[in-house]
Design a protein around this motif. Structure first.
Motif, short mmCIF file in Angstrom:
data_model
loop_
_atom_site.label_atom_id
_atom_site.label_comp_id
_atom_site.label_asym_id
_atom_site.label_seq_id
_atom_site.Cartn_x
_atom_site.Cartn_y
_atom_site.Cartn_z
N HIS A 220 -4.50 0.73 -3.94
CA HIS A 220 -3.22 0.59 -3.26
C HIS A 220 -2.69 -0.84 -3.32
N LYS B 230 4.10 3.01 5.48
CA LYS B 230 3.09 1.95 5.42
C LYS B 230 3.63 0.62 5.94
N PRO C 68 0.80 -1.22 0.00
CA PRO C 68 0.00 0.00 0.00
C PRO C 68 0.83 1.28 0.00
N GLY D 230 0.04 3.96 -4.98
CA GLY D 230 -1.26 4.59 -5.18
C GLY D 230 -1.46 4.67 -6.69
N THR E 211 -0.94 8.44 -2.41
CA THR E 211 -1.02 7.69 -1.16
C THR E 211 -0.87 8.61 0.04
#
Ligand code: GDP
Ligand code: IMO
Ligand code: MG
Length: 421
Positions: free
Chosen positions: A53, A131, A37, A40, A298
């Motif tokens: 994602h 992430k 993720p 994006g 993202t």
């Protein structure tokens, strides 16, 4: 049937999501092979914009299967949000998506470790999307990781707790505020959602599909210059974003790969830290950022902007074995009188035309060729015949320099703003 690959040739955000969506009608299966993720991928059609994602960008085409491969790392929290959004739009995600049992899980503590690591690096931070990508791949190669296939095992909870205990031990040495119990609520909700998905041995599924004559497109995330081996290390992500990643991330043998579609912007961007020789950290960069809406899909961060970099692109084409190119966002340069192309670098006092081992801002200087721009609104163009001469000249020039045909030119974010050459 062989497998085609589509991947980014710069520092990510080249427009992979858009082109995968455009090409999906030519394929039976779209398979993501790495990353997580931190990606994006944006698609636009019928006036709606979607950002994916974890889920492959073929998900909006009924009848096409979307595979999340073993090379991908999955955050159950983010995956659940993605799935819920798609379900609301009437996309039957469970029928259209398959997930590898061997894909690794991003735990809440992986995200905390990511943050702790960035804080500890201070001004040398990577500029990670936070992430949990780096720590999750570290646990994968360190042989500690948890995988999708573990979720259904009775030992899942105890394995989870053992790994979290290891993480907490490391986190003790960092001064980080967090409430793990709170972070675990959406995590375990996401785990429940994953239990309802179809988890498979995706390497068998894909190889059987190939034998049955199905067409597969492998979708990359990030870009070549963020590859852990060949990118601008250490300012990279933690996976192989290059064609080789298709083999390890999906279980597809190298001799099964046919077309490699390399995608790049008519200029260049980067988000996060690290070298960017052709960066315009000035009004020109700001102008490109505003015209190209260059803000992360993202994280929403400003993307750094600059001119196209031919030595870097040539390097990316070589590493990936690119057979055809897609040039994106040509329309962003519509109002420029002229555009610059970095053809060489001045590196440690010498003129070079290759991408060197390490790039330190003080050591490298881009050498530019200036070309006349088209100064025309491209966004309504739908075929090559209508191209202004300067755009055709730009395409021809790049094809000659890069020794690779440009088969797609994109002139806007929408599906329809795509010209096959
Ligand atoms: P990806 O990560 O490679 O899928 O790319 P992103 O979605 O992160 O970033 C690309 C951005 O450019 C998205 O906002 C797209 O909607 C947009 N985009 C894609 N192609 C074009 C194009 O040809 N012109 C313009 N103006 N925008 C585009
Ligand atoms: P897509 O697939 C652009 C960058 C981050 C950071 C570095 C490491 O949308 O093109 P990480 O979170 O992986 O630890 O971050 O890589 N980065 C991306 N930049 N597009 C992406 O994905 C990116 N994924 C990671 O900004 O500099
Ligand atoms: Mg992106």
């Amino acid at each position: 049937m062989a497998v085609d690959v589509l991947l980014g040739l710069q520092w990510g955000d080249e427009g992979k999501g858009k082109i995968v969506d455009v090409l999906t009608p030519n394929y039976d299966i779209i398979a993501r092979f790495q990353g997580g993720p931190n990606a994006g991928h944006t698609l636009e059609f019928e006036g709606i914009k979607h950002v994916l994602h974890t889920i492959p960008s073929g998900i909006f085409h009924k009848g096409v299967k979307n595979v999340v491969g073993n090379g991908v790392v999955i955050d159950p929290v983010i995956l659940k949000v993605e799935i819920d959004k798609l379900l609301k739009m009437g996309v039957d995600v469970n029928a259209q998506m398959l997930i590898s049992k061997k894909a690794h899980l991003i735990l809440p503590t992986h995200k905390l470790l990511d943050k702790a690591s960035e804080i500890a690096k201070g001004k040398n931070k990577i500029g990670s999307t936070l992430k949990g990508i780096g720590p999750t791949y570290m646990d994968k190669t360190g042989r500690n990781g948890l995988r999708i296939g573990d979720i259904l095992e009775p030992t899942f909870k105890s394995k989870y707790e053992a790994l979290v205990a290891k993480h907490l031990n490391i986190l003790k040495h960092h001064n980080l505020d967090y409430d793990l119990a709170e972070l675990e609520i959406p995590f375990f909700e996401g785990i429940e959602t994953i239990k309802e998905l179809t988890a498979i041995d995706s390497e068998h599924y894909l190889n059987n599909a190939m034998k049955a004559g199905k067409k597969i497109l492998a979708e990359g995330a990030q870009g070549t210059l963020l590859d852990v081996d060949f990118g601008t290390y250490p300012f990279v992500t933690s996976s192989n974003t290059t064609t080789a990643g298709t083999s390890t991330g999906l279980g597809i043998a190298p001799n099964k790969i046919k077309n490699v579609i390399g995608i790049f912007k008519a200029y260049c961007t980067r988000v996060g830290s690290g070298p960017f020789p052709s960066e315009e950290d000035n009004q020109t960069g700001e102008r490109i950022r505003q015209l190209g809406h260059e803000f992360g899909a993202t994280t929403g961060r400003e993307r750094r902007c600059g001119w196209i970099d031919l030595p870097a692109l040539k390097y990316a084409i070589m590493i990936n074995g690119v057979t055809e190119l897609s040039m994106m966002k040509a329309d962003v340069l519509d109002t420029f009188e002229s555009i610059k192309v970095c053809t060489h670098y001045k590196y440690k006092g010498e003129v070079i035309d290759y991408f060197p081992y390490s790039i330190n801002e003080n050591e490298i200087e881009p050498i530019y060729k200036e070309v006349k721009a088209w100064n025309t609104d491209l966004t309504k163009l739908r075929n090559k015949a209508a191209f202004p001469k300067e755009l055709l000249d730009y395409v021809t020039y790049l094809e000659k320099e890069l020794e690779t045909p440009i088969t797609i030119v994109s002139v806007g974010p929408d599906r329809t703003q795509t010209i096959e050459m």
